[in-house]
Scaffold this motif. Structure first.
Motif, short mmCIF file in Angstrom:
data_model
loop_
_atom_site.label_atom_id
_atom_site.label_comp_id
_atom_site.label_asym_id
_atom_site.label_seq_id
_atom_site.Cartn_x
_atom_site.Cartn_y
_atom_site.Cartn_z
N THR A 1 0.82 -1.21 0.00
CA THR A 1 0.00 0.00 0.00
C THR A 1 0.86 1.27 0.00
OG1 THR A 1 -1.68 -1.22 1.21
CG2 THR A 1 -1.86 1.17 1.26
N LEU A 2 2.05 1.18 0.59
CA LEU A 2 2.91 2.35 0.71
C LEU A 2 3.17 3.02 -0.65
CD1 LEU A 2 4.60 4.01 2.74
CD2 LEU A 2 6.53 2.53 2.20
N THR A 3 3.31 2.20 -1.68
CA THR A 3 3.65 2.75 -3.00
C THR A 3 2.42 3.04 -3.86
OG1 THR A 3 3.87 0.50 -3.85
CG2 THR A 3 5.88 1.57 -3.08
N ALA A 4 1.22 2.70 -3.36
CA ALA A 4 0.01 2.92 -4.15
C ALA A 4 -0.34 4.41 -4.23
CB ALA A 4 -1.16 2.15 -3.53
N GLU A 5 -0.86 4.84 -5.38
CA GLU A 5 -1.24 6.24 -5.57
C GLU A 5 -2.45 6.57 -4.68
OE1 GLU A 5 -3.03 9.15 -9.07
OE2 GLU A 5 -2.54 7.08 -9.52
N VAL A 6 -2.39 7.71 -4.01
CA VAL A 6 -3.50 8.13 -3.13
C VAL A 6 -4.58 8.82 -3.97
CG1 VAL A 6 -4.17 9.60 -1.19
CG2 VAL A 6 -1.97 8.42 -1.16
N HIS A 7 -5.83 8.33 -3.86
CA HIS A 7 -6.93 8.88 -4.65
C HIS A 7 -7.82 9.83 -3.84
CE1 HIS A 7 -6.53 6.54 -8.43
NE2 HIS A 7 -5.78 5.81 -7.63
N TRP A 8 -7.70 9.80 -2.52
CA TRP A 8 -8.53 10.69 -1.70
C TRP A 8 -7.85 10.85 -0.34
CZ3 TRP A 8 -13.77 9.30 1.02
CH2 TRP A 8 -14.44 10.48 1.36
N ASN A 9 -7.74 12.07 0.12
CA ASN A 9 -7.18 12.35 1.43
C ASN A 9 -8.31 12.95 2.26
OD1 ASN A 9 -5.54 13.10 3.59
ND2 ASN A 9 -3.80 13.47 2.22
N THR A 10 -8.76 12.25 3.29
CA THR A 10 -9.97 12.68 3.98
C THR A 10 -9.87 12.48 5.49
OG1 THR A 10 -12.39 12.44 3.95
CG2 THR A 10 -11.12 10.42 3.73
N THR A 11 -10.99 12.75 6.17
CA THR A 11 -11.06 12.53 7.62
C THR A 11 -12.13 11.49 7.91
OG1 THR A 11 -12.75 14.22 7.90
CG2 THR A 11 -10.45 14.95 8.08
N SER A 12 -12.08 10.93 9.12
CA SER A 12 -13.09 9.93 9.49
C SER A 12 -14.49 10.55 9.42
CB SER A 12 -12.82 9.39 10.90
OG SER A 12 -12.79 10.45 11.83
N GLY A 13 -14.61 11.81 9.83
CA GLY A 13 -15.92 12.49 9.82
C GLY A 13 -16.47 12.62 8.41
N GLU A 14 -15.61 13.02 7.47
CA GLU A 14 -16.08 13.21 6.09
C GLU A 14 -16.50 11.88 5.47
OE1 GLU A 14 -14.63 15.55 2.05
OE2 GLU A 14 -13.12 14.84 3.45
N LEU A 15 -15.70 10.83 5.71
CA LEU A 15 -16.03 9.51 5.14
C LEU A 15 -17.33 8.97 5.74
CD1 LEU A 15 -15.41 6.94 3.52
CD2 LEU A 15 -13.84 6.26 5.32
N LEU A 16 -17.46 9.07 7.07
CA LEU A 16 -18.66 8.53 7.71
C LEU A 16 -19.90 9.35 7.36
CD1 LEU A 16 -17.11 7.54 11.16
CD2 LEU A 16 -17.77 6.03 9.29
N GLN A 17 -19.72 10.63 7.13
CA GLN A 17 -20.84 11.47 6.68
C GLN A 17 -21.39 10.97 5.35
OE1 GLN A 17 -22.27 14.52 8.17
NE2 GLN A 17 -23.76 13.83 6.65
N LYS A 18 -20.49 10.62 4.45
CA LYS A 18 -20.92 10.12 3.13
C LYS A 18 -21.65 8.78 3.28
CE LYS A 18 -17.50 12.41 0.22
NZ LYS A 18 -18.40 13.33 -0.49
N ILE A 19 -21.13 7.89 4.15
CA ILE A 19 -21.77 6.59 4.34
C ILE A 19 -23.16 6.76 4.95
CG2 ILE A 19 -21.68 4.48 5.77
CD1 ILE A 19 -18.68 4.48 5.36
N SER A 20 -23.25 7.66 5.94
CA SER A 20 -24.49 7.81 6.68
C SER A 20 -25.52 8.63 5.91
CB SER A 20 -24.22 8.49 8.03
OG SER A 20 -23.20 7.80 8.70
N GLY A 21 -25.08 9.45 4.98
CA GLY A 21 -26.01 10.32 4.26
C GLY A 21 -26.41 9.77 2.92
N ASN A 22 -26.73 10.66 2.02
CA ASN A 22 -27.19 10.23 0.69
C ASN A 22 -26.07 10.26 -0.34
OD1 ASN A 22 -29.88 9.88 1.55
ND2 ASN A 22 -30.19 12.10 1.43
N ASN A 23 -24.83 10.38 0.13
CA ASN A 23 -23.71 10.52 -0.81
C ASN A 23 -22.87 9.27 -0.94
OD1 ASN A 23 -24.47 13.23 -1.00
ND2 ASN A 23 -23.21 13.74 0.78
N ALA A 24 -23.40 8.14 -0.49
CA ALA A 24 -22.59 6.91 -0.47
C ALA A 24 -22.15 6.50 -1.87
CB ALA A 24 -23.37 5.79 0.20
N ASP A 25 -22.95 6.81 -2.89
CA ASP A 25 -22.57 6.44 -4.27
C ASP A 25 -21.24 7.06 -4.68
OD1 ASP A 25 -24.62 4.79 -4.73
OD2 ASP A 25 -25.82 6.20 -5.92
N GLU A 26 -20.94 8.25 -4.15
CA GLU A 26 -19.68 8.92 -4.50
C GLU A 26 -18.47 8.06 -4.12
OE1 GLU A 26 -19.52 12.78 -2.73
OE2 GLU A 26 -21.54 13.28 -3.42
N LEU A 27 -18.66 7.22 -3.10
CA LEU A 27 -17.54 6.41 -2.62
C LEU A 27 -17.17 5.29 -3.59
CD1 LEU A 27 -18.56 6.19 1.13
CD2 LEU A 27 -16.68 7.51 0.16
#
Lengths: 143, 182
Positions: free
Chosen positions: A33-59
């Motif tokens: 994983t160390l060498t894998a390209e990073v596609h999103w830099n986020t926080t636990s709050g932002e990620l969980l907000q997407k899961i809990s809300g209506n934005n889960a498709d974006e994930l």
């Protein structure tokens, strides 16, 4: 060396090269994983907000890709010899489950509940909680 | 995604609202495919399950992408060709433990009956499971093994690889439950 012999040597060399390539592909283990390209830099709050809300498709854009998450450590579990970090955010019941790469034992040994961690892992999707595999710890900040 | 949310919603709320429920956020499922050509094994340590001891109901949701394989190529074949994780990201089980005694502290071996869904194909299955209650810790452990038929779930294996994948897939599971607060 006559032409026929040269051809035999060349065909043999090509077959060996192809065989090596096929063998390498078939036996390749999971990449680091160390060498894998990073596609999103986020926080636990932002990620969980997407899961809990209506934005889960974006994930879905991040499935099987490396993402970096900063969040608070709630627990470290050990199952079948595999260690998993549980990251929480007080605003959400859902958690982030980060199953660690096998080479992370030394980093895990010094972790304490409440630490703020920056982890990098491969996003696999979510059930109640977000699930990442092959995680590595990038940074640790004590409270 | 709406379908995924529905499955999780079902998992939680199919079980009666006013009874104590138990959750395993990190259940383990391992499957084995034994053939003379090669043995394939993969483990998922992040399986979700909800258990209601009062009604004996159990529900399981498995994220197919979260299986760990020894080789990257096996992982790729499994997700892209066999279970088609993009189209069918989860497998689910909803069932009931027959003759389960919620108050007993002895290890109970019981029959579990229910519906297993993989790739949108639902089959009724039954299998034995061991249920252990730890009264002091207010927790349960459920373990067992199931055999699934590859052909029951439309798992298409190319002719060249057919000798490598067993027709009967052995699946073992281990769920450690703790109290779940809604």
């Amino acid at each position: 060396m006559n032409f026929k012999k040269k051809m035999v040597v060349m065909v043999f060399a090509v077959l060996v090269a192809l065989g090596t390539l096929v063998y390498n592909i078939a036996t390749k283990t999971t990449s680091d994983t160390l060498t894998a390209e990073v596609h999103w830099n986020t926080t636990s709050g932002e990620l969980l907000q997407k899961i809990s809300g209506n934005n889960a498709d974006e994930l879905n854009d991040y499935l099987e890709k490396a993402i970096v998450i900063t969040g608070e450590l709630e627990n470290v579990s050990k199952i079948n010899g595999e260690k998993t970090l549980l990251l929480k955010n007080d605003g959400f019941k859902a958690k982030i489950l980060c199953e660690l790469q096998k080479n992370q034992s030394d980093e895990v040994a010094i972790l304490k509940v409440g630490d703020t961690l920056k982890i990098k892992g491969i996003y696999k999707g979510h059930l109640l909680d977000a699930i990442l595999l092959n995680c590595i710890i990038l940074e640790r900040n004590q409270p | 995604m709406i379908k995924n949310l529905f499955l999780v919603f079902t998992l939680i709320f199919i079980l009666k609202a006013n009874e104590q429920k138990f959750i395993a956020r990190q259940g383990q499922i391992t499957f084995f495919s034994y053939t003379t050509v090669e043995n394939i094994e993969a483990t998922n340590n992040q399986v979700l399950s909800i258990f209601n001891p009062e009604s004996s109901e159990i529900a399981v949701s498995i994220l197919m992408r979260a299986f760990n394989f020894e080789k990257a190529l096996m992982h790729e074949h499994f997700n892209e060709s066999y279970v088609e994780s993009d189209l069918f990201p989860q497998a689910t089980f909803e069932g009931t433990i027959i003759n389960f005694d919620a108050k007993s502290e002895a290890i109970q071996t019981r029959l579990v009956k229910g519906n297993f869904t993989l790739k949108d194909i639902t089959k009724e299955i039954e299998f034995k499971a061991q249920i252990a209650r730890n009264k002091k810790q207010n927790s349960y452990i459920i373990t067992g093994k199931i055999k699934l038929q590859r052909d029951d779930y439309n798992i298409k294996v190319p002719a060249m690889l057919r000798p490598n994948i067993a027709k009967n897939i052995e699946v073992s599971f281990n769920f450690q439950y703790e109290p779940y607060e809604d």
